[in-house]
Design an enzyme around this catalytic site. Sequence first.
Site, short mmCIF file in Angstrom:
data_model
loop_
_atom_site.label_atom_id
_atom_site.label_comp_id
_atom_site.label_asym_id
_atom_site.label_seq_id
_atom_site.Cartn_x
_atom_site.Cartn_y
_atom_site.Cartn_z
N THR A 81 0.86 -1.35 0.02
CA THR A 81 0.11 0.02 0.03
C THR A 81 0.99 1.16 0.15
O THR A 81 1.94 1.22 0.60
CB THR A 81 -0.80 -0.30 1.16
OG1 THR A 81 -1.73 1.16 1.39
CG2 THR A 81 0.02 -0.44 2.57
N ASP A 82 0.32 2.23 -0.33
CA ASP A 82 0.92 3.55 -0.21
C ASP A 82 1.05 4.19 0.98
O ASP A 82 1.67 5.36 1.28
CB ASP A 82 0.48 4.65 -1.37
CG ASP A 82 -1.02 4.94 -0.99
OD1 ASP A 82 -1.65 4.16 -0.04
OD2 ASP A 82 -1.63 5.82 -1.66
N GLU A 83 0.04 3.61 1.91
CA GLU A 83 0.16 4.13 3.38
C GLU A 83 1.37 3.90 3.99
O GLU A 83 1.66 4.54 5.00
CB GLU A 83 -1.00 3.31 3.97
CG GLU A 83 -2.23 3.69 3.39
CD GLU A 83 -3.56 3.46 4.18
OE1 GLU A 83 -3.34 3.07 5.52
OE2 GLU A 83 -4.59 3.23 3.47
N TYR A 109 -1.78 -0.39 11.10
CA TYR A 109 -1.88 -1.25 9.52
C TYR A 109 -0.66 -0.89 8.84
O TYR A 109 0.13 -1.92 8.20
CB TYR A 109 -2.85 -0.63 9.13
CG TYR A 109 -3.30 -1.06 7.47
CD1 TYR A 109 -3.31 -2.70 7.05
CD2 TYR A 109 -3.15 -0.19 6.58
CE1 TYR A 109 -3.44 -2.93 5.67
CE2 TYR A 109 -3.20 -0.70 5.19
CZ TYR A 109 -3.24 -1.89 4.98
OH TYR A 109 -3.19 -2.07 3.45
N LYS A 140 2.16 -3.28 7.27
CA LYS A 140 2.82 -3.40 5.86
C LYS A 140 4.17 -2.88 5.54
O LYS A 140 4.76 -3.41 4.68
CB LYS A 140 1.60 -2.66 4.83
CG LYS A 140 0.26 -3.28 5.05
CD LYS A 140 0.11 -4.57 4.39
CE LYS A 140 0.33 -4.73 3.00
NZ LYS A 140 -0.06 -6.10 2.52
P1 NAD Z 1 -9.34 -7.79 2.27
O1 NAD Z 1 -9.45 -7.23 3.88
O2 NAD Z 1 -10.69 -7.48 1.76
O3 NAD Z 1 -8.89 -9.27 2.18
C1 NAD Z 1 -7.78 -10.04 2.73
C2 NAD Z 1 -7.79 -11.46 2.31
O4 NAD Z 1 -7.04 -12.24 2.92
C3 NAD Z 1 -9.58 -11.95 2.90
O5 NAD Z 1 -9.79 -12.73 1.94
C4 NAD Z 1 -8.80 -12.53 4.25
O6 NAD Z 1 -9.66 -13.78 4.40
C5 NAD Z 1 -7.46 -12.99 3.85
N1 NAD Z 1 -6.64 -13.26 5.00
C6 NAD Z 1 -6.58 -12.49 6.10
N2 NAD Z 1 -5.66 -13.01 7.19
C7 NAD Z 1 -5.32 -14.14 6.61
C8 NAD Z 1 -4.35 -15.25 7.10
N3 NAD Z 1 -3.94 -15.12 8.35
N4 NAD Z 1 -4.40 -16.33 6.08
C9 NAD Z 1 -4.72 -16.26 5.08
N5 NAD Z 1 -5.69 -15.48 4.53
C10 NAD Z 1 -5.90 -14.37 5.18
O7 NAD Z 1 -8.02 -6.65 1.82
P2 NAD Z 1 -7.83 -6.04 0.35
O8 NAD Z 1 -8.39 -4.81 0.33
O9 NAD Z 1 -8.48 -6.97 -0.78
O10 NAD Z 1 -6.35 -5.99 0.29
C11 NAD Z 1 -5.78 -7.06 -0.25
C12 NAD Z 1 -4.16 -6.59 -0.18
O11 NAD Z 1 -3.86 -5.58 -1.05
C13 NAD Z 1 -3.68 -6.27 1.40
O12 NAD Z 1 -2.24 -6.98 1.48
C14 NAD Z 1 -3.67 -4.89 1.29
O13 NAD Z 1 -2.50 -4.57 2.26
C15 NAD Z 1 -3.23 -4.43 -0.25
N6 NAD Z 1 -3.85 -3.05 -0.67
C16 NAD Z 1 -5.13 -2.89 -0.33
C17 NAD Z 1 -5.56 -1.62 -0.73
C18 NAD Z 1 -7.02 -1.21 -0.69
O14 NAD Z 1 -7.48 0.09 -0.96
N7 NAD Z 1 -7.83 -2.05 -0.14
C19 NAD Z 1 -4.64 -0.51 -1.29
C20 NAD Z 1 -3.36 -1.09 -1.63
C21 NAD Z 1 -2.90 -2.25 -1.04
P1 TYD Z 2 -10.66 3.89 4.56
O1 TYD Z 2 -12.00 3.70 3.44
O2 TYD Z 2 -10.72 3.24 5.82
O3 TYD Z 2 -9.26 3.74 3.75
P2 TYD Z 2 -7.68 4.40 4.20
O4 TYD Z 2 -7.92 4.58 5.78
O5 TYD Z 2 -7.10 2.87 4.24
O6 TYD Z 2 -7.31 5.27 3.52
O7 TYD Z 2 -10.81 5.48 4.74
C1 TYD Z 2 -10.84 6.29 3.79
C2 TYD Z 2 -10.74 7.91 4.22
O8 TYD Z 2 -12.15 7.88 4.57
C3 TYD Z 2 -9.80 8.06 5.33
O9 TYD Z 2 -9.30 9.49 5.37
C4 TYD Z 2 -10.89 7.82 6.63
C5 TYD Z 2 -12.10 8.26 6.24
N1 TYD Z 2 -13.26 7.74 6.76
C6 TYD Z 2 -14.32 8.35 7.11
O10 TYD Z 2 -14.36 9.56 7.22
N2 TYD Z 2 -15.42 7.75 7.82
C7 TYD Z 2 -15.49 6.45 7.89
O11 TYD Z 2 -16.63 5.82 8.04
C8 TYD Z 2 -14.38 5.62 7.24
C9 TYD Z 2 -14.51 3.93 7.27
C10 TYD Z 2 -13.43 6.21 6.69
#
Ligand code: NAD
Ligand code: TYD
Length: 352
Positions: free
Chosen positions: A133-135, A158, A162
């Site tokens: 992630t970019d975070e 988080y 990461k």
């Molecule tokens: P998500 O939470 O929707 O899915 C995570 C998946 O991992 C789930 O299916 C869960 O069952 C599985 N999982 C969790 N713990 C596990 C374990 N101990 N063993 C096996 N499986 C396990 O997450 P996502 O949003 O799809 O993100 C996927 C990846 O991409 C993550 O690594 C996240 O850090 C990265 N990412 C997410 C975003 C975003 O905006 N969602 C952006 C950049 C990077």
């Molecule tokens: P989120 O979807 O949790 O992603 P991330 O924290 O990983 O960027 O949140 C996106 C943005 O929205 C973040 O600035 C937090 C804000 N947010 C709210 O204002 N209200 C909410 O209920 C949630 C879940 C997030």
Amino acid sequence: MNFERNILITGGAGFIGNHVIRLFVNKYPSYRIINLDALTYAGNLENLRDVEEKPNYVFEKANILDIKDLERIFNEYKIDAVIHLAAESHVDRSILSPLDFVYTNIIGTVNLLNTAKKYWKDLSGKLFYHISTDEVFGSLGEKGFFTETTAYAPNSPYSASKASSDHFVRAYGETFHIPVIISNCSNNYGPYHFPEKLIPLFINNIMHKKPLPVYGDGKYTRDWLYVKDHARAIDTIFHKGKISETYNIGGFNEWQNIELVKLLCTMMDEKLGNAPGTSENLITYVKDRPGHDKRYAIDATKISKELGWKPSVTFEEGLSETIDWYLENQQWLNHVTSGEYQHYYEQQYQNR
Ligand code: NAD
Ligand code: TYD
């Protein structure tokens, strides 16, 4: 049947994972795709109904904390590449329970690296591709972008977990010569997004006429990318990325939370046939998230120039498709909000 490649995708039942699985299973029939997922609250096999009968798809319910299972899977399927997505992914949960993030995101990643190290005697043609992630870069001021050389400065449990996993992946590349690639992507949105994150939570709440809890003053900025474009970027990097490199993925699409929420309200009012302003009345400013990062913005020049990837849809197109998907899949929403999540929801939002 002999497959050209045996690719282990972890976290394939989650939000981004199911899109990556679908793309790889359909686009590459000569690859066998092994989906390893523990099916936590965030993982759901309903997300993959359309691929589960395909001959090149296998599901393995396993936890990346369970080394014996990892070793069995590497051995049984002769894994030659890993695309590692499994993680705890929600910042608010990481504030409530940091250790869950240490276990899955850090120790789980090291377990996978150790398994690859043990099983990959001949490293040619192997790849450990880590999805991040970019975070990890922390927070930006009003100007500037995260590039591949920006220093890591994670602020939430988080992002700290990461960042740590990214460092371990890099270290295993340097120390043990495992072929590794890392990509760092901005915020994703789209179908199958668990309704605890901003966009799906607010779509769900608008549908049920519930308050929209905007943290702090709502002037926090995120850079949004359609999940299918992230999956395409992962495909591009998997096939064309250079070993030991990192790639930033983003859509040059920054939105202040409050502006995004207003756009969402307007689009949903139109689709639901509500009077203009109906959903905006649901906006409720609530206590801010501790350690809330002010602004994320990705400079995606490297992936665009070196690998030729760019997003395929505008934000308005992607958001419209996303809203339509949620309106057509209310059963999915009801199902995933019925279990453990409901408890979390009560704790987080209903007592505010
Ligand atoms: P998500 O939470 O929707 O899915 C995570 C998946 O991992 C789930 O299916 C869960 O069952 C599985 N999982 C969790 N713990 C596990 C374990 N101990 N063993 C096996 N499986 C396990 O997450 P996502 O949003 O799809 O993100 C996927 C990846 O991409 C993550 O690594 C996240 O850090 C990265 N990412 C997410 C975003 C975003 O905006 N969602 C952006 C950049 C990077
Ligand atoms: P989120 O979807 O949790 O992603 P991330 O924290 O990983 O960027 O949140 C996106 C943005 O929205 C973040 O600035 C937090 C804000 N947010 C709210 O204002 N209200 C909410 O209920 C949630 C879940 C997030």
